[in-house]
Design a protein around this motif. Structure first.
Motif, PDB file in Angstrom:
ATOM      1  N   UNK A  96       0.843  -1.187   0.000  1.00 36.68           N
ATOM      2  CA  UNK A  96       0.000   0.000   0.000  1.00 36.68           C
ATOM      3  C   UNK A  96       0.885   1.246   0.000  1.00 36.68           C
ATOM      4  N   UNK A  97       0.854   2.034   1.058  1.00 36.11           N
ATOM      5  CA  UNK A  97       1.562   3.310   1.059  1.00 36.11           C
ATOM      6  C   UNK A  97       3.077   3.133   1.133  1.00 36.11           C
ATOM      7  N   UNK A  98       3.775   4.048   0.423  1.00 39.46           N
ATOM      8  CA  UNK A  98       5.229   4.030   0.364  1.00 39.46           C
ATOM      9  C   UNK A  98       5.733   5.454   0.521  1.00 39.46           C
ATOM     10  N   UNK A  99       7.022   5.602   0.836  1.00 36.10           N
ATOM     11  CA  UNK A  99       7.608   6.930   0.997  1.00 36.10           C
ATOM     12  C   UNK A  99       9.104   6.855   0.773  1.00 36.10           C
ATOM     13  N   UNK A 100       9.676   7.978   0.374  1.00 33.34           N
ATOM     14  CA  UNK A 100      11.128   8.102   0.255  1.00 33.34           C
ATOM     15  C   UNK A 100      11.675   8.473   1.623  1.00 33.34           C
ATOM     16  N   UNK A 101      12.609   7.642   2.137  1.00 33.46           N
ATOM     17  CA  UNK A 101      13.162   7.870   3.471  1.00 33.46           C
ATOM     18  C   UNK A 101      14.508   8.582   3.433  1.00 33.46           C
ATOM     19  N   UNK A 102      15.131   8.655   2.273  1.00 37.03           N
ATOM     20  CA  UNK A 102      16.443   9.276   2.132  1.00 37.03           C
ATOM     21  C   UNK A 102      17.068   8.836   0.833  1.00 37.03           C
ATOM     22  N   UNK A 103      18.368   9.054   0.686  1.00 40.05           N
ATOM     23  CA  UNK A 103      19.064   8.711  -0.551  1.00 40.05           C
ATOM     24  C   UNK A 103      19.033   7.205  -0.787  1.00 40.05           C
ATOM     25  N   UNK A 104      18.250   6.757  -1.768  1.00 37.93           N
ATOM     26  CA  UNK A 104      18.168   5.349  -2.103  1.00 37.93           C
ATOM     27  C   UNK A 104      17.397   4.503  -1.127  1.00 37.93           C
ATOM     28  N   UNK A 105      16.767   5.120  -0.134  1.00 33.52           N
ATOM     29  CA  UNK A 105      16.082   4.379   0.923  1.00 33.52           C
ATOM     30  C   UNK A 105      14.577   4.653   0.864  1.00 33.52           C
ATOM     31  N   UNK A 106      13.777   3.598   1.117  1.00 31.59           N
ATOM     32  CA  UNK A 106      12.325   3.708   0.995  1.00 31.59           C
ATOM     33  C   UNK A 106      11.630   3.045   2.174  1.00 31.59           C
ATOM     34  N   UNK A 107      10.434   3.531   2.475  1.00 22.67           N
ATOM     35  CA  UNK A 107       9.509   2.857   3.381  1.00 22.67           C
ATOM     36  C   UNK A 107       8.400   2.241   2.548  1.00 22.67           C
ATOM     37  N   UNK A 108       8.068   0.974   2.827  1.00 22.29           N
ATOM     38  CA  UNK A 108       7.032   0.270   2.080  1.00 22.29           C
ATOM     39  C   UNK A 108       6.064  -0.350   3.073  1.00 22.29           C
ATOM     40  N   UNK A 109       4.773  -0.025   2.923  1.00 25.93           N
ATOM     41  CA  UNK A 109       3.763  -0.537   3.829  1.00 25.93           C
ATOM     42  C   UNK A 109       2.956  -1.668   3.217  1.00 25.93           C
ATOM     43  N   UNK A 110       2.463  -2.545   4.073  1.00 27.89           N
ATOM     44  CA  UNK A 110       1.539  -3.611   3.677  1.00 27.89           C
ATOM     45  C   UNK A 110       0.297  -3.530   4.561  1.00 27.89           C
ATOM     46  N   UNK A 111      -0.862  -3.724   3.932  1.00 27.83           N
ATOM     47  CA  UNK A 111      -2.122  -3.692   4.668  1.00 27.83           C
ATOM     48  C   UNK A 111      -3.133  -4.577   3.965  1.00 27.83           C
ATOM     49  N   UNK A 112      -3.718  -5.516   4.700  1.00 25.61           N
ATOM     50  CA  UNK A 112      -4.712  -6.427   4.152  1.00 25.61           C
ATOM     51  C   UNK A 112      -4.270  -7.869   4.260  1.00 25.61           C
ATOM     52  N   UNK A 113      -5.252  -8.794   4.213  1.00 28.31           N
ATOM     53  CA  UNK A 113      -4.974 -10.228   4.334  1.00 28.31           C
ATOM     54  C   UNK A 113      -4.181 -10.545   5.606  1.00 28.31           C
ATOM     55  N   UNK A 114      -4.409  -9.787   6.662  1.00 25.78           N
ATOM     56  CA  UNK A 114      -3.716 -10.011   7.925  1.00 25.78           C
ATOM     57  C   UNK A 114      -2.425  -9.241   8.071  1.00 25.78           C
ATOM     58  N   UNK A 115      -1.956  -8.590   7.016  1.00 25.78           N
ATOM     59  CA  UNK A 115      -0.718  -7.811   7.099  1.00 25.78           C
ATOM     60  C   UNK A 115      -1.019  -6.385   7.540  1.00 25.78           C
ATOM     61  N   UNK A 116      -0.150  -5.822   8.374  1.00 28.89           N
ATOM     62  CA  UNK A 116      -0.280  -4.437   8.826  1.00 28.89           C
ATOM     63  C   UNK A 116       1.094  -3.984   9.309  1.00 28.89           C
ATOM     64  N   UNK A 117       1.970  -3.694   8.354  1.00 24.29           N
ATOM     65  CA  UNK A 117       3.364  -3.403   8.676  1.00 24.29           C
ATOM     66  C   UNK A 117       3.919  -2.299   7.782  1.00 24.29           C
ATOM     67  N   UNK A 118       5.032  -1.716   8.215  1.00 26.35           N
ATOM     68  CA  UNK A 118       5.844  -0.818   7.410  1.00 26.35           C
ATOM     69  C   UNK A 118       7.296  -1.245   7.558  1.00 26.35           C
ATOM     70  N   UNK A 119       7.992  -1.378   6.418  1.00 32.30           N
ATOM     71  CA  UNK A 119       9.383  -1.821   6.428  1.00 32.30           C
ATOM     72  C   UNK A 119      10.256  -0.799   5.723  1.00 32.30           C
ATOM     73  N   UNK A 120      11.417  -0.526   6.305  1.00 26.81           N
ATOM     74  CA  UNK A 120      12.390   0.357   5.669  1.00 26.81           C
ATOM     75  C   UNK A 120      13.428  -0.486   4.941  1.00 26.81           C
ATOM     76  N   UNK A 121      13.677  -0.111   3.664  1.00 28.59           N
ATOM     77  CA  UNK A 121      14.647  -0.817   2.830  1.00 28.59           C
ATOM     78  C   UNK A 121      15.817   0.110   2.522  1.00 28.59           C
ATOM     79  N   UNK A 122      17.038  -0.466   2.514  1.00 29.93           N
ATOM     80  CA  UNK A 122      18.220   0.319   2.180  1.00 29.93           C
ATOM     81  C   UNK A 122      18.460   0.289   0.673  1.00 29.93           C
ATOM     82  N   UNK A 123      19.467   0.998   0.164  1.00 28.69           N
ATOM     83  CA  UNK A 123      19.683   1.056  -1.293  1.00 28.69           C
ATOM     84  C   UNK A 123      19.987  -0.285  -1.956  1.00 28.69           C
ATOM     85  N   UNK A 124      20.373  -1.283  -1.171  1.00 29.69           N
ATOM     86  CA  UNK A 124      20.611  -2.619  -1.727  1.00 29.69           C
ATOM     87  C   UNK A 124      19.363  -3.494  -1.692  1.00 29.69           C
ATOM     88  N   UNK A 125      18.261  -2.940  -1.190  1.00 33.92           N
ATOM     89  CA  UNK A 125      17.017  -3.696  -1.120  1.00 33.92           C
ATOM     90  C   UNK A 125      16.905  -4.568   0.108  1.00 33.92           C
TER      91      UNK A 125
END
Length: 405
Positions: A231-260
């Motif tokens: 669902x919702x996503x955001x830019x957290x910094x240089x090459x870094x992102x926040x990615x959210x999941x919602x539905x089917x029992x998921x309710x989380x936000x994860x931060x990923x670094x530039x290497x994924x």
């Protein structure tokens, strides 16, 4: 505090501006015609300046620092990007290199060109085997610099519900399926943070998709997330992102670094705001009523700081001011939540119309957003200018162009 109200030709799909003093550019349907885009320029005083109509389904406008606005639409030669001046005049139109039958799912502006996600078929049309979405980067002339296929072949996620035309909903938690129709993610499908691109595509029927991290210069795939209800996503910094999941029992936000690589995960999902210090706040968004959502701070140690509870569900994407106060519309109320997590109601009315936009925080604390086919402009909110940082509002900036250098 009563707002100025501007009636648009139809349901709103996006709004952006080049400067805090406007004008505001709004894309909407042309009344009942769901295959036409109306671009309207509105003065922050609440007056419509001009309107232009284009063929094709509306998408969010992208505004340049010079104040011109780009939009995607259907042209005589195929999918087209058109640049319109602040006065409403066409400045340029480009038909990007593409394959027969493809259409633009999402695009952003780069300092030297464009980046676009191409879908193999039109909306609600099932792709044939071998037809895949792709992402491409273009020079300012429309020439392809690189093109990379985005795989969405077989997906599986626990608790997924499948449906047929003549059947009841059935739970098939372990059975993978072939996507019926391919779409871009409904939330923030294309983000660029320096040397990294985040692209989200999904199976429209289930909402299950994948997010792909790519190198901005070469188009090489760096990493792909596991399938999920992103669902919702955001830019957290240089090459870094926040990615959210919602539905089917998921309710989380994860931060990923530039290497994924996943750096940390919080047990929360919502419309995220990130200030210049890296503080992450969020108006939670969960498909559950009565609401269990709150405004929260996502702390570096993965804990959550609880703010005020939030009733209802439908919400404008908030905006954050320079003092750390968030402003958003939810459940018939214009709300603020300050840096100490204290809530205040600025305006309230009984209104169950769907929220159709993000919040624009303009000069002198003016706030603008759309409910269905009406733009509301509030004044005298006491808010400071839009905060600096990688993600102070929906789409990352007033321009509606989610690109960070």
């Amino acid at each position: 505090m009563n707002p100025d109200r501007v009636l648009l030709p139809g349901q709103v799909w996006g709004l952006a501006t080049g400067e805090p003093m406007g004008p505001i550019f709004v894309t909407s349907y042309d009344g009942p015609n769901l295959d036409a885009t109306v671009l309207t320029a509105i003065d922050p005083a609440g007056a419509a300046i001009w309107q232009r109509t284009f063929d094709g389904h509306p998408r969010a406008p992208r505004v340049t620092p010079a104040g011109t606005v780009w939009l995607s639409h259907r042209g005589p030669a195929g999918p087209t990007l058109t640049e319109v001046s602040p006065d409403g005049e066409t400045m340029s139109s480009l038909v990007l290199d593409h394959q027969t039958g493809e259409h633009i799912g999402a695009f952003v502006l780069l300092p030297d060109g464009f980046c676009a996600i191409w879908l193999p078929t039109g909306p609600r049309v099932q792709a044939a085997p071998g037809q895949n979405p792709r992402i491409a980067r273009y020079a300012r002339t429309g020439t392809t610099l690189w093109s990379t296929p985005l795989a969405l072949d077989r997906l599986s996620f626990p608790g997924v519900v499948e449906a047929g035309v003549d059947t009841d909903w059935q739970v098939r938690p372990k059975r993978p399926w072939r996507p019926r129709t391919i779409s871009v993610d409904s939330r923030e499908p294309l983000l660029i943070a320096g040397h990294r691109i985040l692209a989200g595509i999904a199976d429209r029927s289930s909402g299950i998709g994948v997010c792909t991290l790519l190198d901005t210069v070469t188009g090489q795939i760096v990493a792909t997330t596991p399938p999920g209800p992103y669902q919702h996503k955001a830019i957290a910094g240089a090459g870094s992102f926040l990615i959210g999941q919602q539905g089917y029992g998921a309710f989380t936000t994860t931060q990923y670094d530039p290497q994924g690589h996943a750096q940390q995960t919080w047990s929360s999902h919502g419309m995220m705001l990130i200030d210049r210090h890296g503080t992450i706040s969020s108006a939670e968004s969960e498909n559950v009523l009565p609401s269990r959502s709150r405004f929260r701070i996502l702390n570096p140690d993965r804990s959550l700081s609880d703010g005020p509870p939030l009733s209802g569900y439908s919400t404008t994407y908030p905006a954050l001011d320079a003092d750390g106060t968030a402003v958003f519309w939810r459940d018939g109320q214009l709300l603020t939540v300050d840096a100490d997590l204290r809530a205040r109601v600025l305006f309230a009315q009984k209104d169950d119309r769907p929220v159709m936009s993000r919040i624009l925080l303009l000069e002198q604390g003016q706030v603008a957003f759309a409910l269905h086919d009406e733009l509301l402009i509030f004044r005298g909110t006491g808010l400071k200018p839009l905060a600096s940082g990688p993600w102070p509002c929906g789409e990352g900036n007033l321009n509606g162009n989610p690109v960070v250098a």
